[in-house]
Structure formats: C-alpha cells, structure tokens
Scaffold this motif. Sequence first.
Motif, PDB file in Angstrom:
ATOM      1  N   LEU A   8       0.857  -1.179   0.000  1.00 52.29           N
ATOM      2  CA  LEU A   8       0.000   0.000   0.000  1.00 52.29           C
ATOM      3  C   LEU A   8       0.896   1.234   0.000  1.00 52.29           C
ATOM      4  O   LEU A   8       1.692   1.422   0.921  1.00 52.29           O
ATOM      5  N   TRP A  10       0.756   4.813   0.646  1.00 51.15           N
ATOM      6  CA  TRP A  10      -0.116   5.788   1.287  1.00 51.15           C
ATOM      7  C   TRP A  10       0.642   7.090   1.537  1.00 51.15           C
ATOM      8  O   TRP A  10       0.170   8.168   1.200  1.00 51.15           O
ATOM      9  N   TYR A  40      -0.786  -0.937  -4.414  1.00 50.44           N
ATOM     10  CA  TYR A  40      -2.029  -0.176  -4.355  1.00 50.44           C
ATOM     11  C   TYR A  40      -1.695   1.277  -4.037  1.00 50.44           C
ATOM     12  O   TYR A  40      -1.086   1.571  -3.010  1.00 50.44           O
ATOM     13  N   THR A  42      -2.750   4.936  -3.049  1.00 51.84           N
ATOM     14  CA  THR A  42      -3.792   5.697  -2.373  1.00 51.84           C
ATOM     15  C   THR A  42      -3.281   7.106  -2.103  1.00 51.84           C
ATOM     16  O   THR A  42      -2.111   7.409  -2.320  1.00 51.84           O
ATOM     17  N   VAL A  46      -1.235   8.310  -5.765  1.00 52.17           N
ATOM     18  CA  VAL A  46      -1.907   8.055  -7.034  1.00 52.17           C
ATOM     19  C   VAL A  46      -1.403   9.006  -8.126  1.00 52.17           C
ATOM     20  O   VAL A  46      -1.422   8.672  -9.313  1.00 52.17           O
ATOM     21  N   TYR A  82      -2.167  -0.768  -9.032  1.00 52.84           N
ATOM     22  CA  TYR A  82      -3.595  -0.491  -8.946  1.00 52.84           C
ATOM     23  C   TYR A  82      -3.838   0.878  -8.317  1.00 52.84           C
ATOM     24  O   TYR A  82      -3.312   1.172  -7.245  1.00 52.84           O
ATOM     25  N   CYS A  84      -6.344   3.623  -6.562  1.00 47.84           N
ATOM     26  CA  CYS A  84      -7.555   3.736  -5.753  1.00 47.84           C
ATOM     27  C   CYS A  84      -8.518   4.731  -6.422  1.00 47.84           C
ATOM     28  O   CYS A  84      -8.121   5.873  -6.697  1.00 47.84           O
ATOM     29  N   GLN A  86     -11.075   6.379  -5.225  1.00 48.32           N
ATOM     30  CA  GLN A  86     -11.338   7.562  -4.407  1.00 48.32           C
ATOM     31  C   GLN A  86     -10.157   8.529  -4.454  1.00 48.32           C
ATOM     32  O   GLN A  86     -10.339   9.749  -4.527  1.00 48.32           O
ATOM     33  N   GLY A 107      -9.607  -0.484  -5.160  1.00 48.05           N
ATOM     34  CA  GLY A 107      -9.590   0.339  -3.963  1.00 48.05           C
ATOM     35  C   GLY A 107      -9.383  -0.405  -2.665  1.00 48.05           C
ATOM     36  O   GLY A 107      -8.749  -1.471  -2.617  1.00 48.05           O
ATOM     37  N   ALA A 108      -9.946   0.165  -1.614  1.00 48.79           N
ATOM     38  CA  ALA A 108      -9.746  -0.326  -0.255  1.00 48.79           C
ATOM     39  C   ALA A 108     -10.157  -1.789  -0.093  1.00 48.79           C
ATOM     40  O   ALA A 108      -9.453  -2.567   0.557  1.00 48.79           O
ATOM     41  N   PHE A 111      -7.409  -4.157  -1.425  1.00 49.03           N
ATOM     42  CA  PHE A 111      -6.229  -4.240  -0.561  1.00 49.03           C
ATOM     43  C   PHE A 111      -6.566  -4.941   0.756  1.00 49.03           C
ATOM     44  O   PHE A 111      -5.813  -5.792   1.226  1.00 49.03           O
TER      45      PHE A 111
END
Length: 125
Positions: A8, A10, A40, A42, A46, A82, A84, A86, A107-108, A111
């Motif tokens: 992730l 973030w 992922y 987020t 992104v 990938y 997200c 949002q 999205g969430a 993950f």
Amino acid sequence: MKNRLAMLLWATDPAQPHLCATPFFHAATAAAMDIEVEMYFTSRSVKLLAAGVAAALPSGPRQRDTVYAFMQRASEMGVKFYACPQAMEEHAVAQADFVREVTGVAGAAAFLGRCMDESWVTITY
C-alpha cells in the motif's frame, strides 16, 4: 515462505521524491525472488501514476535516475499497479492520464482482501 506481497503506497508523496523510489525497488526485488507483487496507490501516491509526474522526479540527491525508471523496472518484473478510485477522484487523476504500467483500478476492498488472506503479506509505505 509466503510468495505474495501486497504493498500500500499511502505516504509515498510526489512532493517528497526522495521517498518515492524505495517501494518500487522493494517491489522489483520481491518480484525477482519469484514473489507475486501488487502495489495499491492511495492518497497522493496516485499522482505517481499520471504520465509525466514520476518521470520528472529524481530518485535522490544525486539524480542518477527518476522515480519513473524505478516504476518501469518493477513493472518489467511483473509487479501490478492499482489506483484507488477515491484517490483518483480526490487528486484529479483520470485513467486517461495513466502511464502504461498501470494494471487497473482497485480500492480499499481489494487491498483489505489481501490483508485478510493468509497467503499474502502486506506492507505500507
């Protein structure tokens, strides 16, 4: 040993480019070890998926490579990226803006599904 890794991104923020290359380096290394890797993206990470953003970011103070070069290496090793949905909406990144290395949108739930699956290991950057 587990052979699946979900990452992730973030806090991997294009505003702090010196922190952006490491996740891709780790992803490529894991893939070289025959580990299935999914990343992922987020929050502000992104933005790295938009064409031109990562290509304009040096990976460190010596500016030997760009963050995009690290992304390309990871992708060439089979790492999946990938975005997200949002985060895309919040940071105005459209699928039409994506670099070619992006696998798709997830999205969430995707993950978190990896987090709950015993066959996956997860890590957050």
